[in-house]
Design a protein around this motif. Structure first.
Motif, PDB file in Angstrom:
ATOM      1  N   THR A 125       4.472  15.669   3.524  1.00 52.77           N
ATOM      2  CA  THR A 125       4.515  13.991   4.091  1.00 52.77           C
ATOM      3  C   THR A 125       4.026  14.931   5.744  1.00 52.77           C
ATOM      4  O   THR A 125       3.959  13.471   6.620  1.00 52.77           O
ATOM      5  CB  THR A 125       5.015  13.911   4.025  1.00 52.77           C
ATOM      6  OG1 THR A 125       6.468  14.631   4.896  1.00 52.77           O
ATOM      7  CG2 THR A 125       5.588  13.197   2.681  1.00 52.77           C
ATOM      8  N   THR A 152       5.960   3.590  -5.544  1.00 51.25           N
ATOM      9  CA  THR A 152       4.689   3.203  -5.197  1.00 51.25           C
ATOM     10  C   THR A 152       4.024   2.094  -5.826  1.00 51.25           C
ATOM     11  O   THR A 152       2.189   1.425  -5.088  1.00 51.25           O
ATOM     12  CB  THR A 152       4.170   4.301  -3.799  1.00 51.25           C
ATOM     13  OG1 THR A 152       3.001   4.986  -4.663  1.00 51.25           O
ATOM     14  CG2 THR A 152       5.482   4.866  -2.982  1.00 51.25           C
ATOM     15  N   VAL A 176      -1.492  13.080   6.669  1.00 51.77           N
ATOM     16  CA  VAL A 176      -1.629  11.970   5.333  1.00 51.77           C
ATOM     17  C   VAL A 176      -3.262  12.160   4.992  1.00 51.77           C
ATOM     18  O   VAL A 176      -3.956  12.270   6.126  1.00 51.77           O
ATOM     19  CB  VAL A 176      -1.303  10.400   5.930  1.00 51.77           C
ATOM     20  CG1 VAL A 176      -2.383   9.774   5.052  1.00 51.77           C
ATOM     21  CG2 VAL A 176      -0.092  10.221   6.354  1.00 51.77           C
ATOM     22  N   ALA A 206      -4.169   0.595  -0.283  1.00 48.26           N
ATOM     23  CA  ALA A 206      -4.243  -0.945  -0.169  1.00 48.26           C
ATOM     24  C   ALA A 206      -3.541  -0.922  -1.345  1.00 48.26           C
ATOM     25  O   ALA A 206      -4.124  -1.014  -2.259  1.00 48.26           O
ATOM     26  CB  ALA A 206      -5.523  -2.132   0.292  1.00 48.26           C
ATOM     27  N   GLY A 214       0.701  -1.517   0.573  1.00 46.63           N
ATOM     28  CA  GLY A 214       0.186   0.340  -0.193  1.00 46.63           C
ATOM     29  C   GLY A 214       1.069   1.759   0.284  1.00 46.63           C
ATOM     30  O   GLY A 214       2.347   1.096   0.051  1.00 46.63           O
ATOM     31  N   THR A 215       0.287   2.343   0.061  1.00 47.49           N
ATOM     32  CA  THR A 215       1.051   3.690  -0.536  1.00 47.49           C
ATOM     33  C   THR A 215      -0.121   5.018   1.244  1.00 47.49           C
ATOM     34  O   THR A 215      -1.234   4.652   0.399  1.00 47.49           O
ATOM     35  CB  THR A 215       1.255   4.197  -1.733  1.00 47.49           C
ATOM     36  OG1 THR A 215       1.955   5.620  -1.411  1.00 47.49           O
ATOM     37  CG2 THR A 215      -0.059   5.007  -1.980  1.00 47.49           C
ATOM     38  N   ASP A 216       0.886   6.087   1.221  1.00 45.18           N
ATOM     39  CA  ASP A 216      -0.334   7.150   1.702  1.00 45.18           C
ATOM     40  C   ASP A 216      -0.335   7.935   0.686  1.00 45.18           C
ATOM     41  O   ASP A 216       0.198   8.171  -0.323  1.00 45.18           O
ATOM     42  CB  ASP A 216       0.552   7.710   2.747  1.00 45.18           C
ATOM     43  CG  ASP A 216       0.743   6.640   4.063  1.00 45.18           C
ATOM     44  OD1 ASP A 216       0.290   5.660   4.451  1.00 45.18           O
ATOM     45  OD2 ASP A 216       1.745   7.103   5.279  1.00 45.18           O
ATOM     46  N   ILE A 263       0.599  10.884  -4.435  1.00 43.43           N
ATOM     47  CA  ILE A 263       1.661   9.217  -3.780  1.00 43.43           C
ATOM     48  C   ILE A 263       3.315   9.479  -4.201  1.00 43.43           C
ATOM     49  O   ILE A 263       3.879   9.971  -5.017  1.00 43.43           O
ATOM     50  CB  ILE A 263       0.800   9.021  -4.536  1.00 43.43           C
ATOM     51  CG1 ILE A 263       1.350   8.713  -6.041  1.00 43.43           C
ATOM     52  CG2 ILE A 263      -0.583   7.862  -3.894  1.00 43.43           C
ATOM     53  CD1 ILE A 263       1.133   7.349  -6.445  1.00 43.43           C
ATOM     54  N   TYR A 292      -0.975  11.862  -0.315  1.00 45.62           N
ATOM     55  CA  TYR A 292      -0.326  13.479   0.301  1.00 45.62           C
ATOM     56  C   TYR A 292      -1.499  14.480   0.533  1.00 45.62           C
ATOM     57  O   TYR A 292      -1.556  14.225  -0.895  1.00 45.62           O
ATOM     58  CB  TYR A 292       1.148  14.071   0.569  1.00 45.62           C
ATOM     59  CG  TYR A 292       1.613  12.240   1.865  1.00 45.62           C
ATOM     60  CD1 TYR A 292       1.311  12.942   2.790  1.00 45.62           C
ATOM     61  CD2 TYR A 292       2.195  11.591   0.641  1.00 45.62           C
ATOM     62  CE1 TYR A 292       2.585  11.726   3.447  1.00 45.62           C
ATOM     63  CE2 TYR A 292       3.320  10.301   1.641  1.00 45.62           C
ATOM     64  CZ  TYR A 292       2.755  10.301   3.442  1.00 45.62           C
ATOM     65  OH  TYR A 292       3.561   9.988   3.744  1.00 45.62           O
ATOM     66  N   LYS A 303      -4.780   6.329   3.104  1.00 46.03           N
ATOM     67  CA  LYS A 303      -4.696   5.257   2.693  1.00 46.03           C
ATOM     68  C   LYS A 303      -5.100   4.659   1.942  1.00 46.03           C
ATOM     69  O   LYS A 303      -5.652   3.799   1.764  1.00 46.03           O
ATOM     70  CB  LYS A 303      -4.152   4.459   3.799  1.00 46.03           C
ATOM     71  CG  LYS A 303      -3.372   5.842   5.214  1.00 46.03           C
ATOM     72  CD  LYS A 303      -3.752   4.665   5.872  1.00 46.03           C
ATOM     73  CE  LYS A 303      -2.102   5.489   7.381  1.00 46.03           C
ATOM     74  NZ  LYS A 303      -0.918   5.324   6.965  1.00 46.03           N
TER      75      LYS A 303
END
Length: 144
Positions: free
Chosen positions: A75, A139, A78, A83, A65-67, A135, A69, A81
């Protein structure tokens, strides 16, 4: 009438004013926190011209997954999120490809809801109905 401040209050004010004059810490020292970001930059669509879809690349988030922004390089907060395996539309990138501006539907919704598969006349900020954000590069699997 005496207009002098008590010594403790004067010292507190002097310390507070001195703290305001100190330079801010570098961005990479900023802790990750919840809440409002310090900067926000909407994702632009239609940057490839009026002959191509508003966002021309569908990709999948890599395993783990990744956050998401609020802006490239921002950063501290967040926004969402995602998956691993979630499909996102890549709409723009920073010059160094370190950050991608993405659009993605709410969980459980089809990405055709986002309305970015057709061309638009001029580039503009994405206004919805789907979610958007930034992102970190690396990612996603491009074109997956």
């Amino acid at each position: 009438m005496n207009h002098r401040l008590p010594a403790s209050l004067a010292a507190t004010l002097a310390f507070a004013l001195a703290a305001c004059s100190q330079p801010a810490p570098p961005a990479d020292n900023a802790p990750v926190v919840a809440g409002e970001p310090l900067a926000s930059r909407p994702v632009m669509i239609g940057t490839e011209g009026p002959q191509l879809p508003a966002c021309s690349s569908i990709s999948r988030v890599k395993a783990g997954g990744t956050d998401v922004y609020w802006a490239p390089g921002e950063t501290r907060a967040v926004k969402a999120k995602l998956a691993g395996g979630v499909r996102v539309s890549l709409c723009e990138a920073t010059d160094d490809d370190a950050w991608f501006g993405v659009i993605f539907p709410p969980a459980g919704q089809d990405d055709t809801l986002c309305g970015i598969g057709r061309p638009i006349r001029t580039a503009r900020e994405y206004q919805g109905p789907c979610r958007w954000g930034w992102i970190k590069g690396g990612t996603v699997q491009l074109g997956a």
